[in-house]
Design a protein around this motif. Sequence first.
Motif, PDB file in Angstrom:
ATOM      1  N   ARG A 288       0.821  -1.229   0.000  1.00  0.00           N
ATOM      2  CA  ARG A 288       0.000   0.000   0.000  1.00  0.00           C
ATOM      3  C   ARG A 288       0.850   1.272   0.000  1.00  0.00           C
ATOM      4  O   ARG A 288       0.386   2.332   0.437  1.00  0.00           O
ATOM      5  CB  ARG A 288      -0.964  -0.004   1.209  1.00  0.00           C
ATOM      6  N   ARG A 289       2.068   1.185  -0.495  1.00  0.00           N
ATOM      7  CA  ARG A 289       2.944   2.359  -0.584  1.00  0.00           C
ATOM      8  C   ARG A 289       2.868   2.902  -2.016  1.00  0.00           C
ATOM      9  O   ARG A 289       3.815   2.858  -2.786  1.00  0.00           O
ATOM     10  CB  ARG A 289       4.370   1.979  -0.189  1.00  0.00           C
ATOM     11  N   PHE A 290       1.694   3.418  -2.371  1.00  0.00           N
ATOM     12  CA  PHE A 290       1.413   3.811  -3.743  1.00  0.00           C
ATOM     13  C   PHE A 290       2.226   5.023  -4.191  1.00  0.00           C
ATOM     14  O   PHE A 290       2.621   5.104  -5.351  1.00  0.00           O
ATOM     15  CB  PHE A 290      -0.083   4.092  -3.904  1.00  0.00           C
ATOM     16  N   ARG A 291       2.463   5.969  -3.285  1.00  0.00           N
ATOM     17  CA  ARG A 291       3.196   7.175  -3.660  1.00  0.00           C
ATOM     18  C   ARG A 291       4.616   6.822  -4.094  1.00  0.00           C
ATOM     19  O   ARG A 291       5.101   7.349  -5.100  1.00  0.00           O
ATOM     20  CB  ARG A 291       3.202   8.146  -2.462  1.00  0.00           C
ATOM     21  N   GLU A 292       5.288   5.907  -3.376  1.00  0.00           N
ATOM     22  CA  GLU A 292       6.651   5.518  -3.750  1.00  0.00           C
ATOM     23  C   GLU A 292       6.664   4.790  -5.098  1.00  0.00           C
ATOM     24  O   GLU A 292       7.553   5.014  -5.925  1.00  0.00           O
ATOM     25  CB  GLU A 292       7.254   4.629  -2.661  1.00  0.00           C
ATOM     26  N   GLU A 294       4.494   5.155  -7.457  1.00  0.00           N
ATOM     27  CA  GLU A 294       4.184   6.187  -8.453  1.00  0.00           C
ATOM     28  C   GLU A 294       5.445   6.969  -8.838  1.00  0.00           C
ATOM     29  O   GLU A 294       5.705   7.226 -10.020  1.00  0.00           O
ATOM     30  CB  GLU A 294       3.132   7.143  -7.875  1.00  0.00           C
ATOM     31  N   ASP A 295       6.246   7.348  -7.843  1.00  0.00           N
ATOM     32  CA  ASP A 295       7.472   8.112  -8.108  1.00  0.00           C
ATOM     33  C   ASP A 295       8.438   7.332  -8.988  1.00  0.00           C
ATOM     34  O   ASP A 295       9.069   7.890  -9.895  1.00  0.00           O
ATOM     35  CB  ASP A 295       8.156   8.481  -6.787  1.00  0.00           C
ATOM     36  N   GLN A 298       7.097   7.290 -12.556  1.00  0.00           N
ATOM     37  CA  GLN A 298       7.234   8.630 -13.169  1.00  0.00           C
ATOM     38  C   GLN A 298       8.685   8.878 -13.588  1.00  0.00           C
ATOM     39  O   GLN A 298       8.939   9.416 -14.670  1.00  0.00           O
ATOM     40  CB  GLN A 298       6.772   9.709 -12.182  1.00  0.00           C
ATOM     41  N   VAL A 311      -2.126  10.045 -12.804  1.00  0.00           N
ATOM     42  CA  VAL A 311      -2.233   9.033 -11.750  1.00  0.00           C
ATOM     43  C   VAL A 311      -2.034   7.665 -12.405  1.00  0.00           C
ATOM     44  O   VAL A 311      -2.836   7.249 -13.243  1.00  0.00           O
ATOM     45  CB  VAL A 311      -3.596   9.091 -11.042  1.00  0.00           C
ATOM     46  N   ASN A 314      -4.247   3.500  -9.060  1.00  0.00           N
ATOM     47  CA  ASN A 314      -5.430   3.911  -8.308  1.00  0.00           C
ATOM     48  C   ASN A 314      -5.563   2.992  -7.093  1.00  0.00           C
ATOM     49  O   ASN A 314      -5.863   1.801  -7.240  1.00  0.00           O
ATOM     50  CB  ASN A 314      -6.678   3.790  -9.185  1.00  0.00           C
ATOM     51  N   PRO A 315      -5.344   3.524  -5.884  1.00  0.00           N
ATOM     52  CA  PRO A 315      -5.374   2.667  -4.689  1.00  0.00           C
ATOM     53  C   PRO A 315      -6.670   1.889  -4.526  1.00  0.00           C
ATOM     54  O   PRO A 315      -6.662   0.747  -4.078  1.00  0.00           O
ATOM     55  CB  PRO A 315      -5.181   3.668  -3.539  1.00  0.00           C
TER      56      PRO A 315
END
Length: 551
Positions: A288-292, A294-295, A298, A311, A314-315
């Motif tokens: 559940r570490r979606f931001r990491e 995502e980075d 990207q 995005v 999508n969590p």
Amino acid sequence: MQDYDEVTAFLGEWGIFQRLIFFLLSASIIPNGFNGMSVVFLAGTPEHHCRVPDTANLSSVWRNHSLPLQLQDGREVPHSCRRYRLATIVNFSALGLEPGRDVDLEQLEQEGCLDGWEFNQDIYLSTIVTEWSLVCEDDWKTPLTTSLFFVGVLLGSFVSGQLSDRFGRKTILFATMAVQTGFSFLQIFSINWEMFTMLFVIVGMGQISNYVVAFILGTEILGKSVRIIFSTLGVCTFFAVGYMLLPLFAYFIRDWRMLLLALTVPGVLCFPLWWFIPESPRWLISQRRFREAEDIIQKAAKMNNVAAPVVVFNPVEEVTPVKQEKVFILDLFRTRNIGTITIMSLLLWMVTSVGYFALSLNTPNLHGDAYLNCFFSALIEVPAYITAWLLLRTLPRRYVISGVLFLGGGVLLLIQLVPADYNFLSIGLAMLGKFGITSAFSMLYVFTAELYPTLVRNMAVGVTSMASRVGSIIAPYFVYLGAYNRVLPYILMGSLTVLIGIITLLFPESFGMTLPETLEQMQKMKWFRYGKKTKDSMEKEENPKVLITSF
């Protein structure tokens, strides 16, 4: 749950990001080739014989005849572990008696090497064998050292998957790399055989864990088409490159402590890769570490010069729980069919592993230059991996695996027929045997994965690969038998390999068949096939779903 490959398809398959990951992870495998086979030179046993002290009052004639002779490979050589009783020959020397003329040497009393040994330094200046006199009564310690290293490999393969699932692929990759490199460095300061061996067990744990986690990380980051090449030619070939570099290091560095120091340097050079190798986005999503995650995607899009969605993950869609049925190891023996397949698979993995590691560890005992033989043993693995990859793309699994096992085992059996003067021929047959067994070994993961249903597939591959670790633990003792008879290891390895090649023909065929999902959908053993084919099975054979495997 969205499919990860579909969500990240905009990155492409072979951009700058994927190439970087492919080559950096493959490069991190190179030190595994060093540590996996370094014992070949660290524990090399040179020619040796009992030391006769310089202080002994012996004439030059008696000093030259102080050692009994033994027959070795058809010629008489000084005995490695016995000498004539020193007090007796000193007395004969003082009386002016001549050996062979006045004294019958065969009637003289013998004793052990009470004053230690003298070791030939033409090949090795020093090894752990020469430093701690692991010969004669203590020669059992040498194969035990290698076996305990592989015990460490066995333990490491137990924990590496669980640790990477718990703490992350990247963290465990570099942690195990540090274990492998750090404890190899500590071995340099070993004060006795026991300390060296205990540290070697830990090096083995780090060695296999590093290899497995790098494999997992690469297959999770790379796309489907690149994943196929990475999991075969990438990982295996770079391991062989490390193996090929080992004799090069050993040739120029003949002292075992300095050699070990040199072999730790490539491991240290891998640590800057921390800033270039990312964590697995798949694992981050599972945590559940979606931001990491995502980075990372990207940055990958930026490196590949492609536009990424605002995005990517999508969590809400990504974290849909999946209920899985629990399975246990006894499920691999639930029915007569799967139980028979499992037992035969365990034997196949174990015997193939014995052949591979015994041939790799036995290179110093071949005639000719030990360093060149080791290099050829590593070099032959590259065409073996390529051949395996090409064969599995187009031909039935059990026939190609059985064929290369017949090839490997058959040529090993021929070595006993080679005249002693044709050393180059026996070396060539040993390398051809290594080619066949290495090809078979590299096919087993694919074959085993295709035989078992989804429910128990991972467990089946894990259990059978554990059997290969047991085979690697046994392998040093096959090499040990060569001290008593040079061709005996080849006779045993060849016979077992041919036998397991025959047994492989009894497996069901998996090529071109749909992956089984349940135990009922598994292919039947050859002697279990009876009765008329069902309509469903006939339709499957007419319209088979070809499996895209790691090969």
